[in-house]
Design an enzyme around this catalytic site. Structure first.
Site, PDB file in Angstrom:
ATOM      1  N   SER A   1      49.334  21.774  28.487  1.00 37.78           N
ATOM      2  CA  SER A   1      49.114  23.211  28.312  1.00 37.78           C
ATOM      3  C   SER A   1      48.792  23.933  29.608  1.00 37.78           C
ATOM      4  O   SER A   1      49.231  25.071  29.815  1.00 37.78           O
ATOM      5  CB  SER A   1      47.984  23.441  27.299  1.00 37.78           C
ATOM      6  OG  SER A   1      48.279  22.846  26.069  1.00 37.78           O
TER       7      SER A   1
ATOM      8  N   HIS B   1      43.244  25.915  30.235  1.00 35.14           N
ATOM      9  CA  HIS B   1      44.200  27.017  30.148  1.00 35.14           C
ATOM     10  C   HIS B   1      43.954  28.061  31.234  1.00 35.14           C
ATOM     11  O   HIS B   1      44.897  28.564  31.854  1.00 35.14           O
ATOM     12  CB  HIS B   1      44.118  27.664  28.769  1.00 35.14           C
ATOM     13  CG  HIS B   1      44.611  26.776  27.671  1.00 35.14           C
ATOM     14  ND1 HIS B   1      44.519  27.122  26.333  1.00 35.14           N
ATOM     15  CD2 HIS B   1      45.208  25.556  27.694  1.00 35.14           C
ATOM     16  CE1 HIS B   1      45.034  26.149  25.594  1.00 35.14           C
ATOM     17  NE2 HIS B   1      45.452  25.195  26.398  1.00 35.14           N
TER      18      HIS B   1
END
Length: 332
Positions: free
Chosen positions: A155, A204
């Site tokens: 991610s 993230h």
């Protein structure tokens, strides 16, 4: 030591990922190899077949943990954790995101530059995670869920790729909502934290920061970076067998098919270039027009791969001459 690897069980999402990937690649004239390779590698690592047992560690051995990496220098957690996923839905969601981001990015640059970009974004996003986690511990004495947390998945790199992709457009969509590209990745971060429980906020956020730094560095630097040059050299070596086969078994079909796609920056994104003399669309692998043998740079015929040579062309073709050459080309 017995690692006790638990074999994953598919609930039907992996076949859908394979089908969607195949359908996306089938419609492309130029198949981006690095994107496909990354999807295949992540999927193979998740499936963990028996023949990879001697070389592939378990997910417990590679989960990203700032404490273990900084205290013990456990670099395998730094480099390998992005390629491991906690479950099938985690893998499929990330790989679909990689497919949608990787195809336009790799198509807008050559594969060596794309591979270099992914490697840099991976290293930068992981490094940002360490820096943020350690800073929270040192300056705020805050280590809960950040400095000691475990995380895996691609991610962080995907968020960084999203920043790079958004830098080429004015508007983007987040869960179907149109948002200006400069803010889209931040909106996606907020939605991910609200809608998906247990995701790594630092991972993230680090990906976004890595993407921003990469875009800034590329904007301030002209030319090919050293890592891209290394990848080009490796790809050049890997292409030698293909060039040997092409020499002894030349292709007969015409490779310049379909419309030419252009990004907002004028860069070809479909793997073709248009001849300025006869407007024929040629494969990006060729330096010489297959139709009229005009050099890609526009200075006559040159040393392109896979094109028969014709007398030097120095003006515009007449309709009759262009018709004759096309008939010769397609009558072989």
């Amino acid at each position: 030591m017995v690692r006790g690897i638990r074999r994953p069980r598919s609930n039907g999402m992996l076949p859908l990922l394979a089908l969607h990937t195949f359908s996306e690649y089938y419609r492309l004239d130029r198949k981006p190899p690095i994107t496909a390779g990354l999807i295949a590698a992540n999927s193979l690592i998740y499936l963990h077949p028996d023949f990879l047992d001697p070389i592939l560690p378990s997910i417990e051995e590679v989960r990203f943990n700032p404490h273990l990496i900084l205290k013990y220098g456990d670099l395998k957690r730094f480099f390998l954790s992005p390629f491991f996923h906690a479950g099938e839905s985690h893998l499929v969601y990330n790989m679909l995101s990689l497919l949608w981001k990787g195809i336009p990015l790799e198509s807008s640059m050559d594969s060596a530059e794309f591979a270099s970009m992914v490697a840099v974004l991976l290293g930068m996003s992981q490094g940002m995670s360490l820096l943020i986690s350690k800073s929270l511990l040192m300056f705020f004495d805050y280590d809960w869920s950040f400095y000691s947390e475990y995380s895996v998945g691609f991610s962080g790199v995907l968020f960084a790729m999203k920043v790079v992709l958004n830098s080429q457009t004015e508007n983007s969509y987040v869960y179907g909502i149109p948002i200006p590209s400069h803010y889209a990745v931040w909106a996606e971060l907020a939605f991910a934290q609200m809608l998906v429980p247990g995701v790594s906020f630092v991972g993230h956020l680090s990906g976004i920061l890595a993407g921003l730094v990469y875009v800034w560095l590329r904007g301030s630097y002209n030319g090919s970076d050293p890592l891209t040059a290394i990848f080009r050299g490796v790809f050049g070596v890997l292409k030698w067998p293909l060039r040997f086969l092409q020499r002894w078994f030349p292709r007969r079909q015409v490779s310049g098919r379909g419309p030419v796609g252009w990004s907002q920056r004028g860069m070809s994104v479909s793997g073709f270039w248009r001849c300025h003399a006869c407007t024929y669309e040629n494969s990006a692998w060729l330096d010489v027009c297959e139709m009229c043998s005009t050099n890609r740079r526009g200075d006559g015929y040159g040393s392109g791969m896979g094109s028969p040579r014709s007398p030097h062309y120095s003006g515009h073709l007449t309709l009759e001459e262009l018709r004759r050459r096309r008939l010769e080309r397609f009558s072989r």
